[in-house]
Design an enzyme around this catalytic site. Structure first.
Site, PDB file in Angstrom:
ATOM      1  N   GLN A 107     -24.745  13.967   4.993  1.00  0.00           N
ATOM      2  CA  GLN A 107     -24.140  15.101   5.681  1.00  0.00           C
ATOM      3  C   GLN A 107     -23.800  16.198   4.678  1.00  0.00           C
ATOM      4  OE1 GLN A 107     -21.962  14.296   9.001  1.00  0.00           O
ATOM      5  NE2 GLN A 107     -21.787  16.457   9.418  1.00  0.00           N
ATOM      6  N   PHE A 108     -24.796  17.037   4.370  1.00  0.00           N
ATOM      7  CA  PHE A 108     -24.591  18.102   3.389  1.00  0.00           C
ATOM      8  C   PHE A 108     -23.547  19.103   3.854  1.00  0.00           C
ATOM      9  CE2 PHE A 108     -27.573  20.216   6.138  1.00  0.00           C
ATOM     10  CZ  PHE A 108     -27.265  21.562   6.030  1.00  0.00           C
ATOM     11  N   THR A 109     -23.274  19.155   5.167  1.00  0.00           N
ATOM     12  CA  THR A 109     -22.312  20.136   5.676  1.00  0.00           C
ATOM     13  C   THR A 109     -20.888  19.854   5.213  1.00  0.00           C
ATOM     14  OG1 THR A 109     -22.026  18.920   7.755  1.00  0.00           O
ATOM     15  CG2 THR A 109     -23.726  20.653   7.698  1.00  0.00           C
TER      16      THR A 109
END
Length: 148
Positions: free
Chosen positions: A78-80
């Site tokens: 989850q790069f966010t």
């Protein structure tokens, strides 16, 4: 490295309508990799997660860790988690790691978790995923290696 850790009674990740990872009681780890992260941060983060005493004992107190309850793990990239919303209304992701390095460290983290936990499932790095879970408690923690 950052993680949102959720204690769950069950969880699943689907890609294109197909289940690619399913767990029962355990933890969902949404994992974000920053541009300066290394295996050292991944080790520190996993070590903390594996030993968190966030499962209830017979008296209802959070005294038990993942291994104590035979818990399972679902790790989803989850790069966010590295989003910055300081300027304007569109998040910036410049603090997230490059895709190649982030994928390498994500896979490293998963393999490290598998040394401790018999049942570790994953999503697919970079894919559009539907994650469903039943948050037990609810119990959710946000961890950042910069503050561990």
């Amino acid at each position: 490295m950052r993680a949102v850790v959720q204690r769950v009674s069950r969880a699943q990740v689907d890609i294109d309508g197909l289940a690619v990872g399913t767990i029962g009681r355990g933890l969902v780890v949404l994992l974000g990799v920053g541009h300066d992260d290394t295996e050292a941060e991944a080790e520190r983060l996993w070590s903390k997660i594996a030993r968190l005493r966030i499962f209830e004992d017979a008296e209802g107190k959070t005294n038990l860790a993942l291994a104590d309850v035979g818990g399972e793990v679902l790790v989803v990239s989850q790069f966010t988690l590295y989003a910055s919303c300081k300027k304007g209304n569109r998040p910036s992701f410049t603090d997230a790691g490059s895709p190649d390095e982030a994928n390498r460290l994500y896979e490293w983290f998963v393999e490290r978790a598998r040394r401790d936990v018999p049942h570790v499932e994953t999503g697919r790095f970079g894919a559009y995923m539907d994650v469903s879970l039943v948050n037990d408690g609810p119990f959710t923690l946000w961890l950042d290696t910069a503050t561990l």
